[in-house]
Write a protein that holds these residues in place. Structure first.
Motif, PDB file in Angstrom:
ATOM      1  N   TYR A 231      50.650  27.160  75.124  1.00 55.57           N
ATOM      2  CA  TYR A 231      49.838  26.176  74.406  1.00 55.57           C
ATOM      3  C   TYR A 231      48.609  25.744  75.209  1.00 55.57           C
ATOM      4  O   TYR A 231      47.479  25.825  74.720  1.00 55.57           O
ATOM      5  CB  TYR A 231      50.698  24.965  74.032  1.00 55.57           C
ATOM      6  N   ASP A 232      48.818  25.340  76.478  1.00 50.94           N
ATOM      7  CA  ASP A 232      47.682  24.817  77.254  1.00 50.94           C
ATOM      8  C   ASP A 232      46.614  25.881  77.443  1.00 50.94           C
ATOM      9  O   ASP A 232      45.420  25.620  77.278  1.00 50.94           O
ATOM     10  CB  ASP A 232      48.168  24.306  78.619  1.00 50.94           C
ATOM     11  N   MET A 235      44.665  26.424  74.126  1.00 50.39           N
ATOM     12  CA  MET A 235      43.775  25.333  73.748  1.00 50.39           C
ATOM     13  C   MET A 235      42.495  25.352  74.583  1.00 50.39           C
ATOM     14  O   MET A 235      41.501  24.742  74.211  1.00 50.39           O
ATOM     15  CB  MET A 235      44.478  23.977  73.876  1.00 50.39           C
ATOM     16  N   SER A 242      37.650  25.800  66.353  1.00 45.71           N
ATOM     17  CA  SER A 242      38.198  24.449  66.326  1.00 45.71           C
ATOM     18  C   SER A 242      39.199  24.244  65.178  1.00 45.71           C
ATOM     19  O   SER A 242      40.176  23.519  65.337  1.00 45.71           O
ATOM     20  CB  SER A 242      37.070  23.434  66.252  1.00 45.71           C
ATOM     21  N   LYS A 245      42.404  25.453  66.440  1.00 51.75           N
ATOM     22  CA  LYS A 245      42.937  24.545  67.468  1.00 51.75           C
ATOM     23  C   LYS A 245      43.626  23.356  66.792  1.00 51.75           C
ATOM     24  O   LYS A 245      44.705  22.937  67.199  1.00 51.75           O
ATOM     25  CB  LYS A 245      41.826  24.068  68.407  1.00 51.75           C
ATOM     26  N   LEU A 246      42.967  22.847  65.754  1.00 52.98           N
ATOM     27  CA  LEU A 246      43.521  21.712  65.025  1.00 52.98           C
ATOM     28  C   LEU A 246      44.866  22.092  64.403  1.00 52.98           C
ATOM     29  O   LEU A 246      45.855  21.362  64.482  1.00 52.98           O
ATOM     30  CB  LEU A 246      42.531  21.302  63.930  1.00 52.98           C
ATOM     31  N   GLU A 249      47.487  22.383  67.028  1.00 54.94           N
ATOM     32  CA  GLU A 249      47.881  21.046  67.475  1.00 54.94           C
ATOM     33  C   GLU A 249      48.905  20.442  66.499  1.00 54.94           C
ATOM     34  O   GLU A 249      49.938  19.910  66.921  1.00 54.94           O
ATOM     35  CB  GLU A 249      46.637  20.166  67.467  1.00 54.94           C
ATOM     36  N   GLN A 250      48.628  20.607  65.199  1.00 55.85           N
ATOM     37  CA  GLN A 250      49.548  20.087  64.170  1.00 55.85           C
ATOM     38  C   GLN A 250      50.887  20.805  64.251  1.00 55.85           C
ATOM     39  O   GLN A 250      51.949  20.199  64.150  1.00 55.85           O
ATOM     40  CB  GLN A 250      48.972  20.329  62.773  1.00 55.85           C
ATOM     41  N   LYS A 252      52.165  22.252  66.834  1.00 54.53           N
ATOM     42  CA  LYS A 252      52.895  21.832  68.037  1.00 54.53           C
ATOM     43  C   LYS A 252      53.616  20.504  67.780  1.00 54.53           C
ATOM     44  O   LYS A 252      54.794  20.358  68.114  1.00 54.53           O
ATOM     45  CB  LYS A 252      51.965  21.709  69.234  1.00 54.53           C
ATOM     46  N   SER A 253      52.914  19.576  67.135  1.00 53.96           N
ATOM     47  CA  SER A 253      53.567  18.271  66.923  1.00 53.96           C
ATOM     48  C   SER A 253      54.761  18.442  65.988  1.00 53.96           C
ATOM     49  O   SER A 253      55.780  17.776  66.122  1.00 53.96           O
ATOM     50  CB  SER A 253      52.573  17.222  66.431  1.00 53.96           C
ATOM     51  N   ASP A 256      57.550  20.125  68.101  1.00 51.27           N
ATOM     52  CA  ASP A 256      58.100  19.167  69.074  1.00 51.27           C
ATOM     53  C   ASP A 256      59.143  18.286  68.392  1.00 51.27           C
ATOM     54  O   ASP A 256      60.070  17.799  69.015  1.00 51.27           O
ATOM     55  CB  ASP A 256      56.990  18.252  69.633  1.00 51.27           C
TER      56      ASP A 256
END
Ligand code: ARG
Length: 436
Positions: A231-232, A235, A242, A245-246, A249-250, A252-253, A256
């Motif tokens: 992930y890191d 990104m 972008s 990336k967004l 990010e979604q 990943k959340s 998680d």
């Protein structure tokens, strides 16, 4: 059901099965996804897919229906809504990807989303499936950001209605329109999907798009992403635009929040059966993933875990003398102890002596993840494999060179000196078997 739709279904199944994998793989996934313990999937269908690829979408969903799998569908209609607003000369704008929604925009949104929703339901029913339109009765919202106007922030989800629909053997087709008492509110379809997935907690969240995955800087599809490892790095990549990336990010959340067995797939409608029912899939699979630890030997616990992974993966017995020279061995292992790599430094160039992923973990991207970590430490490496080993297509895709002999195929990376290569091949061919 008419003969016409019967034939359509038969043709669809045959067409899709032919393009898929082995019967064993297909059965494994059908069983897994039909488990009564967890819902199968939430599928987000982008508006442009409905506009440009409805036929493949319906074929793939009918295929799932035929094998007894009922996903929850949530659809967008963004491009159709923009076109309708332009037609009616109604201005609109976006803030952080969310459409600013005046009451006029909201009314057009409601009619465009309803129309799109019914189009999907009718197309499914025309092919013999039962589907239910769920428009504006699933998401209870509040209006939180006055700059956005009639945009809903989801407070509760009517799971009871979704469950009842599934239990009556119907496919729920949900539009991202919410309500606050009698006022209808517009919701961004990706946000609605994330909230829906969190509350249904399915095995899979699937995003169907026209591009069918995430692509690397050379335009090649990335087959798996292990977030714990990648992930890191991802990104920070300049080539990842972008919007992606967004999305990542979604995702990943979402991952998680969900149990580690859950996964997200991004694929295109025509490839959905292959993505779902084969180990290698056909889009981008994203998992929460596991970290990879590099172990020094001797260490009895690591040796025991390594032996267990290798013996399960190869259905054989690890040679008793495998750890005799263990000072020269480096072991990489995922934290879930289901994939491992052994690098032997007995020779002048590192030799990958074993690479194992237990059968149940195939298709999760563990192999690609552990490989990636090993390669950060070993820029030069060579290895061998039996000619009939199904992993060879993966090896062929990642190696820089390969020599095929009757008994072994020898692969390498980072070795360009011809003399050194000859010695490596010689070494690999003569190495005694390590699994009996
Ligand atoms: N069929 C499995 C699943 O749906 C594995 C998919 C693998 N996909 C991939 N793009 N690597 O979970």
């Amino acid at each position: 059901m008419s003969n016409l739709s019967n034939n359509f279904i038969k043709d669809t199944i045959l067409k899709l099965l032919g393009a898929i994998g082995s019967e064993k793989e297909i059965k494994k996934y059908i069983e897994k996804f039909s488990s009564p313990e967890q819902r199968f999937a939430v599928i987000k269908v982008g508006g442009s897919v409905i506009e440009n690829d409805l036929k493949n979408l319906i074929s793939s969903l009918i295929f799932l229906n035929q094998v007894g799998l009922k996903p929850v569908i949530l659809h967008g209609a963004g491009p159709m809504l923009s076109a309708a607003l332009e037609d009616q000369k109604i201005d609109f704008s976006f803030i952080d990807g969310q459409r600013v929604t005046s009451s006029k925009v909201r009314d057009v949104a409601h009619s465009v989303f309803s129309e799109t929703n019914k189009k999907i339901v009718q197309a499914l029913e025309a092919q013999g499936a039962t589907a239910t339109s769920l428009i504006s009765n699933i998401f209870e919202c509040t209006q939180e950001n006055s700059d956005l106007g009639y945009v809903g922030a989801i407070q509760t989800i009517n799971i009871k209605l979704i469950n009842e629909t599934l239990e009556s053997d119907s496919i729920p087709v949900i539009a991202p329109i919410g309500h606050q008492e009698n006022e209808m509110l517009n919701i961004n379809a990706d946000i609605a999907t994330v909230e829906l997935v969190k509350s249904i907690n399915p095995y899979k969240a699937i995003f169907l798009s026209e591009t069918g995955g995430i692509f690397n800087k050379n335009g090649q599809l990335i087959p798996t992403i292990n977030l714990a490892l990648e992930y890191d790095e991802l990104m920070q990549e300049e080539w990842l635009h972008s919007g992606m990336k967004l999305k990542l990010e979604q995702i990943k959340s979402l991952l998680d929040y969900l149990p580690k067995t859950a996964s997200v797939s991004i694929t295109e409608p025509v490839n959905l059966p292959k993505e779902l029912f084969t180990d290698s899939g056909s889009g981008t699979l994203i998992k929460h993933g596991y970290s990879v630890v590099q172990h020094e030997l001797p260490n009895q616990e690591t040796e025991k875990q390594f032996k267990n992974i290798i013996e399960t993966s190869f259905s054989g017995k690890l040679a008793d003398n495998f750890f005799d020279n263990s000072n020269n061995l480096k072991i990489f292992m995922t934290s879930c102890k289901r994939a491992t790599i052994a690098i032997s430094n007995d020779f002048s160039i590192p030799y990958m002596d074993k690479f194992g992923v237990i059968p149940e973990a195939k298709g999760e991207g563990l192999g690609a993840g552990i490989w990636h970590e090993m390669r950060k430490v070993y820029p030069q490496v060579f290895w061998r494999s039996r000619p009939n080993n199904p992993i060879n297509s993966f090896y062929t895709s990642i190696c820089e060179g390969c020599q095929k002999q009757d008994e072994w195929h020898i692969f390498w990376i980072g070795i360009s000196d011809y003399g050194a290569l000859k010695d490596c091949i010689e070494y690999a061919i003569n190495k005694p078997k390590s699994v009996i």
